[in-house]
Design a protein around this motif. Structure first.
Motif, PDB file in Angstrom:
ATOM      1  N   LEU A  26       0.839  -1.034  -0.107  1.00  0.00           N
ATOM      2  CA  LEU A  26       0.019   0.158   0.034  1.00  0.00           C
ATOM      3  C   LEU A  26       0.930   1.190   0.066  1.00  0.00           C
ATOM      4  N   THR A  27       1.957   1.027   0.786  1.00  0.00           N
ATOM      5  CA  THR A  27       2.902   2.247   0.707  1.00  0.00           C
ATOM      6  C   THR A  27       3.458   2.665  -0.759  1.00  0.00           C
TER       7      THR A  27
ATOM      8  N   THR B 252       0.475   3.984  -3.005  1.00  0.00           N
ATOM      9  CA  THR B 252       0.144   5.198  -2.530  1.00  0.00           C
ATOM     10  C   THR B 252       1.052   6.418  -3.085  1.00  0.00           C
TER      11      THR B 252
ATOM     12  N   ASN C 267      -1.299   7.968   6.107  1.00  0.00           N
ATOM     13  CA  ASN C 267      -1.551   7.605   4.693  1.00  0.00           C
ATOM     14  C   ASN C 267      -1.769   8.582   3.832  1.00  0.00           C
ATOM     15  N   LYS C 268      -1.165   8.862   2.796  1.00  0.00           N
ATOM     16  CA  LYS C 268      -1.491   9.874   1.747  1.00  0.00           C
ATOM     17  C   LYS C 268      -2.552   9.666   0.750  1.00  0.00           C
ATOM     18  N   ASN C 269      -3.381  10.495   0.606  1.00  0.00           N
ATOM     19  CA  ASN C 269      -4.656  10.010  -0.307  1.00  0.00           C
ATOM     20  C   ASN C 269      -4.256   9.479  -1.571  1.00  0.00           C
ATOM     21  N   VAL C 270      -4.414   8.211  -1.919  1.00  0.00           N
ATOM     22  CA  VAL C 270      -4.238   7.648  -3.152  1.00  0.00           C
ATOM     23  C   VAL C 270      -4.752   8.444  -4.259  1.00  0.00           C
TER      24      VAL C 270
ATOM     25  N   PRO D 295      -7.712   0.905  -4.119  1.00  0.00           N
ATOM     26  CA  PRO D 295      -6.107   0.366  -3.781  1.00  0.00           C
ATOM     27  C   PRO D 295      -6.416  -0.860  -2.557  1.00  0.00           C
TER      28      PRO D 295
END
Length: 409
Positions: free
Chosen positions: A117-118, A121, A185-188, A345
């Motif tokens: 996910l990192t 993202t 978490n940055k907005n994907v 995601p």
């Protein structure tokens, strides 16, 4: 902290957690009696159970990451990894080791999904392949240390010494998690794929489309072949063909050490080779076409491995397959990352992770059953056919896409 450094941070944490598991794949098939096991089938169960556990656990981990940050999940994973690795050397008997492997399965679900996910993202279409290669290459350093140092130290010293050493390494990483792993978490949506032709059906945001289904199937095949069949059977394969007594500086190189060296070579080149493959794929008009290369080359390599009798030829083919493995993993994860960027995601990467885990879980269990019944060569012949079938499915998909493009002109 830059996006690149966030990917590097989660990759290095993943490397620390994976060392104990990597060591076990080399050591357990050869020293299974020292672990208190009483039958060969128990080896397959112990090498597979952590992956079967991840199948129902991973969706819940995905729900966790929907509500909490990546750092929290990584903290949980490192704690579980340290405890499970320590248990390998302190516990004796099948059932206690089974519990330790289940705990490791939970740890890996948290850290691997967090890592994927990192990358999704904090990457774009033009950097996703390179970042996937960088992530896989760097966390593979844990496999390098686990297989090479683990196999060597067990041959020379003892299993409890090695497992305690690796567990302490996991504990030591706790202070660095806050610094290396992003909290928020940055907005994907900020990094969604720009309009392009690299992902078929890019305007459809549903999971159930042929391209995404094929990506998921390919992920399962990749896990089955590379993480299941190859990793689990390499030590027995080497032991069956290795009749010499090689030594280095007066130290006898056993089958465990040799197997560790062979796999460790791949982990050593991955940090350099995998990003190059990822960058190459990023530049291609149709990324999915390139998955055919590792599928077809891997199929040929497995046919030769199952047939060849010369140990030197076997080593050459195994090293060739190591190159194929790097390409297979990088391209598959890149395709999954692109698919995740045009869908949900967390949902897409959860499905991809479950598929990889399913293949990796079935691999060791099925391989040792087949070895008992038909011998080790049959395992590689079957795996070769699986890769050919998946490659054929991608050829059919490509032809159907060309047909659609022709009618759309």
């Amino acid at each position: 902290m830059s996006d690149r450094r966030k990917v590097i941070g989660i990759a290095l944490i993943t490397a620390i957690t994976v060392m104990g598991d990597a060591m076990l794949f080399i050591v357990l098939p050869l020293y299974w009696k020292d672990f208190g096991l009483t039958a060969i089938w128990q080896i397959g169960v112990l090498l597979s159970i952590n992956r079967f556990v991840r199948l129902p656990i991973t969706p819940f981990v995905g729900m966790f990451y929907n509500k909490f940050n990546i750092r929290s999940g990584v903290l949980i994973s490192v704690a579980c990894a340290a405890l499970s690795t320590l248990s390998y050397g302190l516990l004796q008997g099948f059932w206690l080791l089974l519990l330790a492997r289940i705990l490791w399965g939970i740890a890996w679900s948290f850290v691997k999904l967090g890592g994927m996910l990192t990358v999704v993202t904090f990457s774009t279409e033009k950097t996703r392949g390179r970042y996937m290669g960088m992530y896989n290459g760097l966390w593979g350093l844990g496999g390098l240390v686990g297989m090479l140092a683990g196999g060597f130290l067990v041959d020379q010293l003892s299993i409890p010494f090695v497992t305690t050493l690796f567990a302490l390494a996991a504990v030591a990483v706790f202070p660095f998690i806050v610094k290396l792993v992003p909290k928020n978490n940055k907005n994907v949506e900020e990094n969604q794929l720009a309009p392009s032709r690299t992902v078929p059906g890019k305007k459809k945001r549903t999971i159930l489309q042929p391209y995404i289904v094929l990506v998921i199937i390919t992920g399962g095949t990749m896990g089955f072949i590379t993480m299941g069949i190859f990793n689990a059977t390499l030590s027995p394969l080497i032991e069956q063909s290795y009749h010499g007594h090689w030594s280095l500086f007066g130290i006898v190189i056993g089958a465990a050490t040799l197997s560790g060296i062979i796999q460790a070579i791949r982990w050593a080149w991955d940090p350099f080779f995998a990003p190059v493959i990822g960058s190459f794929v990023d530049k291609q008009k149709h990324k999915y076409n390139w998955i055919l290369a590792p599928l077809l080359l891997g199929s040929v390599a497995f046919l030769i491995i199952g047939y060849v009798e010369s140990f030197i030829v076997l080593l050459i083919v195994i090293m060739f397959f190591q190159v194929v493995t790097t390409s297979f993993l990088t391209i598959t994860d890149t395709l999954a990352g692109d698919a995740a960027a045009i869908t949900d995601p967390v949902k897409m990467m959860t499905m991809h992770t479950v598929a990889v885990d399913l293949g990796a879980a079935v691999g060791p269990l099925l391989s040792f059953i087949i070895i008992d019944l038909y011998g080790i060569s049959a395992v590689f012949y079957l795996s070769s056919m699986v890769m050919l079938l998946v490659g054929g499915a991608w050829v059919v998909f490509h032809l159907s896409q060309k047909q659609k493009d022709r009618y759309s002109i």
